[in-house]
Design an enzyme around this catalytic site. Structure first.
Site, PDB file in Angstrom:
ATOM      1  CE1 TYR A   1      -1.351   3.486   9.871  1.00 54.30           C
ATOM      2  CE2 TYR A   1      -0.311   2.538   7.928  1.00 54.30           C
ATOM      3  CZ  TYR A   1      -1.328   2.542   8.861  1.00 54.30           C
ATOM      4  OH  TYR A   1      -2.326   1.593   8.794  1.00 54.30           O
TER       5      TYR A   1
ATOM      6  CE  LYS B   1       3.582   2.733  13.643  1.00 54.96           C
ATOM      7  NZ  LYS B   1       4.198   2.414  12.372  1.00 54.96           N
TER       8      LYS B   1
ATOM      9  CG  HIS C   1      -2.046  -0.960   1.131  1.00 55.36           C
ATOM     10  ND1 HIS C   1      -3.192  -0.845   1.877  1.00 55.36           N
ATOM     11  CD2 HIS C   1      -2.216  -2.064   0.359  1.00 55.36           C
ATOM     12  CE1 HIS C   1      -4.021  -1.834   1.593  1.00 55.36           C
ATOM     13  NE2 HIS C   1      -3.437  -2.587   0.671  1.00 55.36           N
TER      14      HIS C   1
ATOM     15  CE1 TYR D   1      -6.155   3.044  11.330  1.00 55.75           C
ATOM     16  CE2 TYR D   1      -5.433   3.284   9.050  1.00 55.75           C
ATOM     17  CZ  TYR D   1      -5.287   2.720  10.307  1.00 55.75           C
ATOM     18  OH  TYR D   1      -4.267   1.827  10.535  1.00 55.75           O
TER      19      TYR D   1
ATOM     20  N   PRO E   1      -4.333  -1.060  18.405  1.00 59.57           N
ATOM     21  CG  PRO E   1      -6.165  -2.323  17.683  1.00 59.57           C
ATOM     22  CD  PRO E   1      -5.524  -1.766  18.919  1.00 59.57           C
TER      23      PRO E   1
END
Length: 407
Positions: A384, A296, A72, A200, A292
């Site tokens: 991220y 990580k 991604h 998200y 979550p």
């Protein structure tokens, strides 16, 4: 039984550490309480940082990940009826890979067993002894027999409820953490993907997440009561909630499919300091847990064992304990930064008990700022895809811990 490094816990942290040590000619024995079938069948999400995927490839366990994992290049933040994309690769030059944690475990088990590695399944740790001596011991039971494993070092990768952390003497550790007043209701779905990249979402009804596992399997979550029971939710009720939180004003809608798994995920932040006592080292969930939201968990475990494997290699090569002596300090810098990022993502995207309209509009404003500011978007993207290991930026440390290493 005798080995150089005894590893309590056969999840990704323990198995990867055993593999990294094997590459340096260091023997280890992995003790895992569950059976191989049970371990490999435990379906877990897996967002792999750029550095994690590089390490797996470099050390010979990334072939299937490269074939089957989904790379991604960005993630999506959805709020106020619209969706904005964070260009991870454009902002950092790095990507993430979606590849289930259980798939990583399968690859590592096969690699260790093919190399003749000792992975003892259904071996339950009972306790650790003589941790301050040069020969610490692990007591464990397998079948009806109790055994003692003597080693030079013990590594606890047996999770939050394992025996390793409890082996610290009273007063030798401090624990920090919090439980969040919500959980994630997760479903595994057979059906076509709703999106090419993660979504998200912040909604007045709560958080939601869309994650594509494969062209045929999708993983979706929504915020729920942490004490809820998955059996309370019919499929129709689940899809009604998903549509309410995820469908957008431009007509996009989440794809439905056959729900093949339902579960409720608890949310907590936890850090243990230090991550070492005597010749016992903690890694992964035995030392720290993050919610979550920031993706990580497994990546922190990989970072831990990466440092530890180099410290052990240095010890066996030259007798130096430089990296081992600083193991906690090195790892905890990254742990606390990842904990901050995960807490920030969680706080920005979830509704808390007692939240009012003001708090919700503040969250929308923050998301609007993050997606509208290159500097703010870059900060999210850097965290991220994975922050660099600061200790590796020291040229002397790099030379000291990589000289003569195959990996």
């Amino acid at each position: 039984m005798r080995t150089m490094v005894g590893i309590v816990g056969g999840g990704p942290a323990g198995l990867l550490l055993s593999h990294l040590l094997h590459l340096q000619g260091i023997d280890s024995v992995v003790l895992e309480a569950r059976g191989r079938e049970e371990l490999e069948a435990e379906i877990r999400a897996g967002v792999l940082e750029h550095g994690t995927t590089e390490l797996l490839v470099e050390t010979g366990v990334g072939d299937r990940m490269r074939k089957e994992g989904a790379v991604h290049h960005g993630v999506n933040l959805q709020f106020d009826g619209r969706r904005e994309r964070i260009d991870l690769e454009g902002l950092t030059g790095k990507t993430i890979t979606l590849y289930g944690q259980h798939e990583v475990v399968k690859d590592l088990i096969r690699t260790r067993l093919d190399a003749g590695g000792e992975v003892l399944f259904r071996a339950k740790g009972l306790g650790l002894q003589d941790l301050e001596s040069e020969e610490p011991k692990v007591r464990f039971v397998k079948g009806d027999e109790e055994y003692e494993l003597r080693c030079d070092f013990v590594v606890g990768t047996d999770g939050f409820h394992g025996v390793s952390r409890e082996a610290f003497p009273e007063g030798a550790r401090a624990e920090y953490g919090r439980r969040y007043p919500f959980g994630w209701f997760g479903i595994l779905v057979e059906g076509p993907p709703s999106t090419e990249e993660l979504i998200y979402a912040l909604h007045e009804r709560g958080f939601a997440l869309v994650s594509t596992r494969s062209p045929e399997i999708q993983r979706l979550y929504f915020q729920c009561d942490p004490d809820d029971d998955a059996s309370n939710w019919s499929d129709d009720r689940i899809w009604t909630e998903m549509h309410a939180r995820l469908d957008t004003d431009d007509g996009w809608t989440v794809n439905e499919g056959k729900i093949i798994q339902k579960n409720v995920v608890q949310m907590r932040s936890f850090v243990c300091e230090p991550m070492r006592h005597g010749r016992l080292f903690l890694a992964g969930d035995a030392a720290h847990i993050v919610p979550p939201t920031g993706a990580k968990g497994m990546n922190l475990a990989v970072a831990d064992v990466r440092v530890l494997s180099r410290g052990l290699a240095e010890f066996y090569r030259s007798g130096s304990t430089g990296v081992l002596d600083n193991y906690s300090e090195i790892c905890l810098k990254r742990v606390w930064k990842a904990s901050r990022f995960s807490w920030w993502m969680t706080s920005m995207l979830h509704r808390f008990d007692g939240d009012n309209a003001f708090q919700y509009r503040m969250q929308v404003a923050e998301l609007d700022y993050v997606t509208g500011s290159r500097a703010a978007a870059t900060s999210l993207a850097e965290n991220y895809v994975g922050l660099p290991m600061e200790w590796r930026e020291d040229p002397e440390a790099i030379a000291r811990t990589t000289e003569g290493m195959d990996a």
